[in-house]
Design an enzyme around this catalytic site. Structure first.
Site, PDB file in Angstrom:
ATOM      1  N   TYR A 174     -65.643   4.668-134.030  1.00 19.64           N
ATOM      2  CA  TYR A 174     -66.602   3.681-133.550  1.00 19.64           C
ATOM      3  C   TYR A 174     -68.027   4.224-133.608  1.00 19.64           C
ATOM      4  O   TYR A 174     -68.387   5.105-132.816  1.00 19.64           O
ATOM      5  CB  TYR A 174     -66.291   3.300-132.103  1.00 19.64           C
ATOM      6  CG  TYR A 174     -65.124   2.373-131.905  1.00 19.64           C
ATOM      7  CD1 TYR A 174     -64.389   1.884-132.978  1.00 19.64           C
ATOM      8  CD2 TYR A 174     -64.761   1.950-130.630  1.00 19.64           C
ATOM      9  CE1 TYR A 174     -63.324   1.022-132.788  1.00 19.64           C
ATOM     10  CE2 TYR A 174     -63.697   1.088-130.420  1.00 19.64           C
ATOM     11  CZ  TYR A 174     -62.982   0.621-131.511  1.00 19.64           C
ATOM     12  OH  TYR A 174     -61.931  -0.234-131.307  1.00 19.64           O
ATOM     13  N   LYS A 208     -58.956   3.013-137.183  1.00 22.08           N
ATOM     14  CA  LYS A 208     -59.292   1.634-136.817  1.00 22.08           C
ATOM     15  C   LYS A 208     -60.788   1.426-137.022  1.00 22.08           C
ATOM     16  O   LYS A 208     -61.619   2.189-136.505  1.00 22.08           O
ATOM     17  CB  LYS A 208     -58.943   1.350-135.361  1.00 22.08           C
ATOM     18  CG  LYS A 208     -59.295  -0.079-134.936  1.00 22.08           C
ATOM     19  CD  LYS A 208     -59.229  -0.279-133.437  1.00 22.08           C
ATOM     20  CE  LYS A 208     -59.657  -1.697-133.063  1.00 22.08           C
ATOM     21  NZ  LYS A 208     -59.783  -1.877-131.604  1.00 22.08           N
TER      22      LYS A 208
END
Length: 305
Positions: A174, A208
């Site tokens: 992230y 992810k």
């Protein structure tokens, strides 16, 4: 040999060529071929939002505040795995052991402080994951944060333990922090492309990511000049992840089922290994969420990996 059997055979052949320890190979096999679509693609249900966002995420669907709701959805919807923290795993996993693979999140934070210097400290270990029967661990890395040096050192121990215990490692990569915001924002192509490469360089088995947007304002060269459509941007970040498998985030809830399904098709056509859908699933009534998941399975069946 029918087409589905042949596709699975070809996908399994690709899997067999990956450089993995026996433990990682066994656990990844369960995720890729033992549960969910069972064709090498992945459909993961995350439940880390209560920590990361607070209880308000559950307000639109009050029954979802009970973690048993998500466990039922994961099992009845035939997900590849459920991803959650150690407290939820210890208190709710018992009756679902063996029925749904566990990805144990090892670190996290609340959203109360500013993300300007985001950091995600450990609150569980790879050994906890082994004890709880997990098939993978999850680690959040805030790429670009002023505190990333702390997380890089913290990650070293996690990665080493994953190798020692044969545990697959899923990185929530992230982009966060002042520098990221000054260069186009956390969902820009620059940020997501960098995040994909970081996961590969640091040794993640699965990463992810979020779908990159087309914002090029203040982006570093040559990203400021790249004029690519959504498909090209997503394919680019998948390429940057190399042999690290990519899961795209489902993002915030979309009430339009057709739009959700189009997004799944788009991600899989972009080369992703699969999708991680949380609020887009468990903020729906259970019967609707299960019905939507069945439609997702139909799409993912067309994309053996």
């Amino acid at each position: 040999m029918n087409q589905s059997t042949q596709a699975l055979s070809e996908a399994s052949e690709k899997f067999s060529k990956l450089s993995l320890s026996h433990g990682k190979r066994t656990r990844l096999w369960r995720l890729l071929y033992g549960h969910g679509p069972r064709n090498g693609s992945l459909l993961v249900l995350p439940l880390d939002q209560g920590l990361e966002h607070g209880p308000t995420d559950f307000f639109p669907n009050p029954p979802a505040i009970d973690p048993d709701y998500q466990f039922r959805l994961a099992v009845e919807g035939n997900f590849s795995a459920i991803a959650l923290g150690v407290g939820l795993a210890e208190k709710y996993m018992g009756e679902y052991c063996g029925r749904i693979p566990l990805i144990l999140k090892l670190n996290g934070k609340t959203n109360i402080p500013s993300d300007a210097e985001a950091t995600s400290p450990l609150f569980a270990s790879v050994e906890d994951a082994v004890r709880l029967g997990a098939d993978a661990v999850g680690y959040t890395m805030y790429v670009g944060s002023p505190r990333q040096h702390d997380e890089l050192r913290q990650f070293e121990k996690v990665r080493q333990d994953c190798e020692r215990f044969g545990m697959p490692l899923v990185m929530w990569s992230y982009p966060r922090g002042e520098a990221i915001e000054a260069k186009g924002g956390k969902n820009s192509l620059f940020a997501q492309d960098y995040a994909a490469r970081v996961a590969l360089e640091m040794g993640a088995d699965i990463v992810k990511l979020h779908e990159p947007n087309d914002n090029r304002t203040n982006a570093p060269a040559p990203y400021d000049q790249l004029q690519e459509d959504a498909g090209a941007r997503s394919r680019r970040v998948v390429r940057s992840a190399g042999r690290t498998m990519v899961l795209f985030s489902g993002g915030e809830k979309n009430d339009d089922d057709a739009a959700v399904l189009r997004k799944v098709e788009f991600y899989m056509a972009s080369g992703a290994q699969g999708v991680m859908f949380g609020r887009n699933m468990w903020l729906r009534p259970l019967d609707q969420a299960i019905a939507l998941t069945k439609e997702v399975h139909k799409i993912m069946a067309k994309y053996p990996r």
